[in-house]
Motif scaffolding. Structure first.
Motif, PDB file in Angstrom:
ATOM      1  N   GLY A  69     -37.259  -9.668  15.393  1.00 46.69           N
ATOM      2  CA  GLY A  69     -37.375  -8.592  16.386  1.00 46.69           C
ATOM      3  C   GLY A  69     -38.064  -9.082  17.652  1.00 46.69           C
ATOM      4  O   GLY A  69     -37.625  -8.790  18.771  1.00 46.69           O
ATOM      5  N   ARG A  94     -36.367  -9.531  21.510  1.00 47.01           N
ATOM      6  CA  ARG A  94     -36.871  -8.855  22.702  1.00 47.01           C
ATOM      7  C   ARG A  94     -36.859  -9.790  23.910  1.00 47.01           C
ATOM      8  O   ARG A  94     -36.763  -9.348  25.041  1.00 47.01           O
ATOM      9  CB  ARG A  94     -38.297  -8.355  22.458  1.00 47.01           C
ATOM     10  N   MET A  99     -36.327   9.111  21.475  1.00 50.18           N
ATOM     11  CA  MET A  99     -35.479   7.950  21.728  1.00 50.18           C
ATOM     12  C   MET A  99     -35.628   6.950  20.585  1.00 50.18           C
ATOM     13  O   MET A  99     -36.734   6.652  20.148  1.00 50.18           O
ATOM     14  CB  MET A  99     -35.912   7.295  23.036  1.00 50.18           C
ATOM     15  N   SER A 100     -34.527   6.449  20.134  1.00 45.35           N
ATOM     16  CA  SER A 100     -34.600   5.510  19.020  1.00 45.35           C
ATOM     17  C   SER A 100     -35.031   4.135  19.519  1.00 45.35           C
ATOM     18  O   SER A 100     -34.935   3.825  20.714  1.00 45.35           O
ATOM     19  CB  SER A 100     -33.226   5.398  18.354  1.00 45.35           C
ATOM     20  N   ALA A 101     -35.518   3.331  18.573  1.00 42.74           N
ATOM     21  CA  ALA A 101     -35.939   1.968  18.923  1.00 42.74           C
ATOM     22  C   ALA A 101     -34.751   1.175  19.459  1.00 42.74           C
ATOM     23  O   ALA A 101     -34.901   0.356  20.370  1.00 42.74           O
ATOM     24  CB  ALA A 101     -36.520   1.274  17.692  1.00 42.74           C
ATOM     25  N   GLU A 102     -33.568   1.446  18.894  1.00 37.92           N
ATOM     26  CA  GLU A 102     -32.396   0.708  19.356  1.00 37.92           C
ATOM     27  C   GLU A 102     -32.090   1.028  20.814  1.00 37.92           C
ATOM     28  O   GLU A 102     -31.763   0.149  21.610  1.00 37.92           O
ATOM     29  CB  GLU A 102     -31.181   1.048  18.480  1.00 37.92           C
ATOM     30  N   MET A 154     -34.195   2.049  23.060  1.00 38.38           N
ATOM     31  CA  MET A 154     -35.198   1.449  23.925  1.00 38.38           C
ATOM     32  C   MET A 154     -35.001  -0.056  24.009  1.00 38.38           C
ATOM     33  O   MET A 154     -35.210  -0.674  25.059  1.00 38.38           O
ATOM     34  CB  MET A 154     -36.593   1.770  23.399  1.00 38.38           C
ATOM     35  N   MET A 155     -34.593  -0.623  22.901  1.00 43.03           N
ATOM     36  CA  MET A 155     -34.300  -2.053  22.911  1.00 43.03           C
ATOM     37  C   MET A 155     -33.169  -2.362  23.895  1.00 43.03           C
ATOM     38  O   MET A 155     -33.217  -3.348  24.636  1.00 43.03           O
ATOM     39  CB  MET A 155     -33.894  -2.493  21.498  1.00 43.03           C
ATOM     40  N   LEU A 170     -32.459  -0.648  26.500  1.00 48.58           N
ATOM     41  CA  LEU A 170     -33.004  -0.573  27.863  1.00 48.58           C
ATOM     42  C   LEU A 170     -33.739  -1.862  28.218  1.00 48.58           C
ATOM     43  O   LEU A 170     -33.590  -2.404  29.315  1.00 48.58           O
ATOM     44  CB  LEU A 170     -33.962   0.614  27.982  1.00 48.58           C
ATOM     45  N   PHE A 210     -42.892   1.776  24.788  1.00 49.29           N
ATOM     46  CA  PHE A 210     -42.123   0.610  24.362  1.00 49.29           C
ATOM     47  C   PHE A 210     -42.868  -0.180  23.291  1.00 49.29           C
ATOM     48  O   PHE A 210     -42.259  -0.708  22.362  1.00 49.29           O
ATOM     49  CB  PHE A 210     -41.826  -0.292  25.578  1.00 49.29           C
ATOM     50  N   LYS A 253     -42.566   1.533  19.912  1.00 48.01           N
ATOM     51  CA  LYS A 253     -41.231   1.519  19.327  1.00 48.01           C
ATOM     52  C   LYS A 253     -40.758   0.108  18.975  1.00 48.01           C
ATOM     53  O   LYS A 253     -39.998  -0.078  18.026  1.00 48.01           O
ATOM     54  CB  LYS A 253     -40.232   2.134  20.328  1.00 48.01           C
ATOM     55  N   LEU A 254     -41.187  -0.864  19.777  1.00 48.24           N
ATOM     56  CA  LEU A 254     -40.519  -2.170  19.676  1.00 48.24           C
ATOM     57  C   LEU A 254     -41.407  -3.290  19.152  1.00 48.24           C
ATOM     58  O   LEU A 254     -40.899  -4.346  18.778  1.00 48.24           O
ATOM     59  CB  LEU A 254     -39.976  -2.581  21.045  1.00 48.24           C
ATOM     60  N   LYS A 255     -42.701  -3.065  19.116  1.00 42.07           N
ATOM     61  CA  LYS A 255     -43.545  -4.205  18.782  1.00 42.07           C
ATOM     62  C   LYS A 255     -43.273  -4.709  17.371  1.00 42.07           C
ATOM     63  O   LYS A 255     -43.139  -5.901  17.133  1.00 42.07           O
ATOM     64  CB  LYS A 255     -45.020  -3.834  18.928  1.00 42.07           C
ATOM     65  N   ARG A 275     -40.746  -3.812  15.366  1.00 43.27           N
ATOM     66  CA  ARG A 275     -39.422  -3.401  14.902  1.00 43.27           C
ATOM     67  C   ARG A 275     -38.728  -4.612  14.295  1.00 43.27           C
ATOM     68  O   ARG A 275     -38.386  -5.569  15.001  1.00 43.27           O
ATOM     69  CB  ARG A 275     -38.616  -2.889  16.096  1.00 43.27           C
ATOM     70  N   PRO A 276     -38.567  -4.592  12.992  1.00 43.99           N
ATOM     71  CA  PRO A 276     -37.966  -5.763  12.357  1.00 43.99           C
ATOM     72  C   PRO A 276     -36.455  -5.774  12.532  1.00 43.99           C
ATOM     73  O   PRO A 276     -35.811  -4.732  12.538  1.00 43.99           O
ATOM     74  CB  PRO A 276     -38.330  -5.602  10.882  1.00 43.99           C
ATOM     75  N   VAL A 277     -35.946  -6.940  12.722  1.00 38.27           N
ATOM     76  CA  VAL A 277     -34.499  -7.141  12.770  1.00 38.27           C
ATOM     77  C   VAL A 277     -34.175  -8.226  11.760  1.00 38.27           C
ATOM     78  O   VAL A 277     -34.724  -9.325  11.825  1.00 38.27           O
ATOM     79  CB  VAL A 277     -34.040  -7.560  14.174  1.00 38.27           C
TER      80      VAL A 277
END
Lengths: 179, 296
Positions: A31, A35, A111-114, A116-117, A119, B10, B13-15, B17-19
Motif C-alpha cells: 500500500g 501511494r 469516501m472510500s480508500a480506493e 481517495m487513492m 485522487l 488522507f 484512509k490511506l496510511k 491501507r493494505p494492498v
C-alpha cells in the motif's frame, strides 16, 4: 511470535522468520509503495527490493521504536529512489500546476480508500511524493527536503500545490456525488 | 476544508491501507534471497553495491574526462589541419596562375600576328581614328611619362617618339600602348636589353587595374635598331593586345589557336616576314602580375 522475537530471528537469518515478515508486512508495505508509484509493477519491484534490504540490514535495527516504522521507512526510501530513477524528481516538481484551493470542498468521510487513492494518484509524482511524505508519513519539510534532494521551500510549495489540487478534485467529486 | 483536515483525511484512509501484492512477488523475493545468500557472507553486503556505485560514478567521471580530452584533441587537430590547408590554398592558385601564364605566351603569340594584321588593314582607311587615338595616346602619355620617370629614362625623348609615332600614319591605329612600345623598342635598341620594356608594361598594367589583362608587346628589334636611328617611324610597330577578363571565349580561342599554331608557328611568322620578335607578355590575374619575354 511477537515483533521482538521476529526481529531476533530475522537477524539470525531465519528463513521462516523472513517468510513470516513478508506475510505480515507485504500488504501494508505494498500500500505504501503504491501511494508513491502508481504503477503496480513498479510498486511490487520496490516492495521486493525493500524486503531484500530489510532482510540484509535487519542486524542494524536496534530494538528501539517500531519495527514496522523502520520497515516502512526503508520502503519509502526505496520508493523514492525508484521514483528518482524513473523520472527525475525535479522535473515533476518544477511543473507548475495552477490550481486554486476551494475551501468549500467538504471532507467526505464516506469516501472510500480506493477513491481517495485514485485522487492521490492523480497528482504528479513530485506533488504526490511530498504530500505522501508530509501528510501521510508525517515527515517534516526538512526531512523531505533531504530525502528528495530539494529545498525546504520547494517542499512547502509542492505540498501546498498538492493540497490545492486534492481539494479541487474533492470538490469536483462532491459535486458529482451530490448529483 | 483546512489543510490539516485534508491531510488527516488522507492519512486516516490511506496510511495503513493494505494492498495485497501478487503471488509471484514472494517467489521473486525468494529467488532474490537465494541469489543473495552467498553474498551475505560478506560482512556488509549493502555497502558493496553502494561502493560499486560510487566507483561507477567515478569511472564515469574519468571516462567523461577522457572523452572530453579526446574531443579537444580532435578539435585542435581539425583546426590545425584546416589552417594549414588555408595556408596551402593561396599557394595553389599561384601555381595554377603560373601554368596559365605558360600557356598564355603561346596564345599571345598566336594572337599577335592577328593583331598585326589588323593594323595594316585599318591603317590606310582610318585617318579620323588617328585623332582619337592621338588623344588617347596623349592621355596615356602622362602615365607613360611617369612610368618613364620611374624607369629612369629620358621622358622627353619618349614623348617625342610617341608623338612621332602618332603622327606616323602606319602607327595611328596602334593603341595607347604602341608609343610606349616604341619607346621600349628604342630603349631596347639603345640598351640592348628587354627589361625596360617589361618595366613599362608592368607600369601600364599597374595603372590600369583590369580584372584580367594580357598585354603582349612585339618588338622587332632589328627593325627598331635600324629605323630608330634613321627616324622614329617603325615599320613593324609593337602589337599590344588587351584581353579583358570577361573574354573567356577569347582565351579559349587563343588556346585553340595555340594548339593549332604550336605546330605552325614558324610558318606564320615567316609568312608575316618577321624574322625576329621579342614578345613581352604581361598578365594580371587578381593581384598576381606575371611578366614574361620571349624571343623568337
Amino acid at each position: 511470535m511477537n515483533e521482538t522475537d521476529l526481529v531476533i530471528a530475522l537477524q539470525q537469518g531465519d528463513a521462516k522468520a523472513q517468510r513470516l515478515l513478508y506475510e505480515r508486512f507485504a500488504g501494508p508495505m505494498m500500500g505504501v509503495c503504491l501511494r508513491y508509484l502508481k504503477n503496480e509493477m513498479d510498486a511490487e519491484e520496490v516492495l521486493i527490493n525493500g524486503f531484500m534490504k530489510v532482510y540484509q540490514h535487519v542486524t542494524r535495527f536496534e530494538q528501539k521504536g517500531s519495527f514496522e516504522g523502520w520497515v516502512r521507512r526503508i520502503m519509502v526510501n526505496e520508493a523514492l529512489q525508484h521514483l528518482r530513477k524513473q523520472e527525475p524528481m525535479h522535473l515533476t516538481i518544477e511543473k507548475e500546476h495552477i490550481h486554486l484551493a476551494s475551501e468549500d470542498a467538504s471532507a467526505d468521510s464516506d469516501m472510500s480508500a480506493e477513491e481517495m487513492m485514485a485522487l492521490l494518484l492523480e497528482l504528479p509524482a513530485g506533488y504526490r511524493a511530498v504530500f505522501n511524505l508530509y501528510a501521510i508519513e508525517g515527515y517534516s519539510h526538512k526531512e523531505i527536503a533531504e530525502m528528495l534532494h530539494i529545498t525546504e521551500g520547494t517542499s512547502k510549495s509542492q505540498l501546498s500545490k498538492a493540497r490545492a489540487m486534492l481539494q479541487r478534485m474533492l470538490a469536483q467529486q462532491g459535486v458529482t456525488i451530490a448529483i | 476544508m483546512s489543510a490539516e483536515e485534508l491531510d488527516k483525511l488522507f492519512r486516516d484512509k490511506l496510511k495503513d491501507r493494505p494492498v495485497a501484492p501478487s503471488n509471484e512477488a514472494w517467489e521473486r523475493l525468494q529467488a532474490r534471497l537465494q541469489q543473495a545468500a552467498p553474498q551475505q557472507e560478506t560482512p556488509n553486503p549493502f555497502m558493496v553495491p553502494v561502493a560499486s556505485q560510487e566507483q561507477k560514478e567515478e569511472r564515469g567521471a574519468v571516462r567523461m574526462w577522457y572523452y572530453s580530452a579526446a574531443a579537444a584533441v580532435t578539435m585542435l587537430l581539425g583546426v590545425g589541419l584546416w589552417v594549414n590547408r588555408a595556408d596551402i590554398d593561396p599557394l595553389q592558385p599561384s601555381a595554377t596562375v603560373a601554368t596559365v601564364q605558360e600557356t598564355k605566351p603561346a596564345a599571345i603569340q598566336n594572337s599577335a600576328p592577328a593583331t598585326t594584321v589588323e593594323p595594316y588593314q585599318t591603317a590606310p582607311s582610318a585617318t579620323a581614328q588617328e585623332e582619337t587615338f592621338a588623344q588617347q595616346e596623349m592621355k596615356q602619355a602622362q602615365p607613360a611619362q611617369a612610368m618613364a620617370a620611374v624607369s629612369g629614362k629620358a621622358a622627353g625623348q619618349q614623348q617625342t617618339s610617341k608623338r612621332n609615332a602618332v603622327t606616323a600614319p602606319v602607327k595611328v591605329q596602334e593603341e595607347k600602348m604602341t608609343p610606349l612600345k616604341e619607346q621600349a623598342v628604342q630603349e631596347q635598341s639603345l640598351l640592348a636589353a628587354t627589361t625596360p620594356a617589361n618595366v613599362q608594361e608592368s607600369a601600364k598594367t599597374a595603372s590600369e587595374p583590369s580584372d584580367l589583362k594580357i598585354v603582349v608587346k612585339l618588338d622587332n628589334t632589328q627593325a627598331t635598331a635600324s629605323l630608330a636611328q634613321a627616324s622614329t617611324t617603325v615599320d613593324h610597330s609593337p602589337n599590344q593586345e588587351e584581353h579583358t577578363s570577361g573574354s573567356g571565349r577569347v582565351l579559349k580561342g587563343i588556346l585553340k589557336q595555340v594548339k593549332n599554331l604550336k605546330e605552325g608557328e614558324k610558318v606564320n611568322l615567316e609568312e608575316l616576314g618577321i624574322t625576329k620578335h621579342t614578345f613581352a607578355l604581361e598578365t594580371r590575374i587578381g593581384n598576381k602580375k606575371i611578366t614574361k619575354t620571349i624571343e623568337l
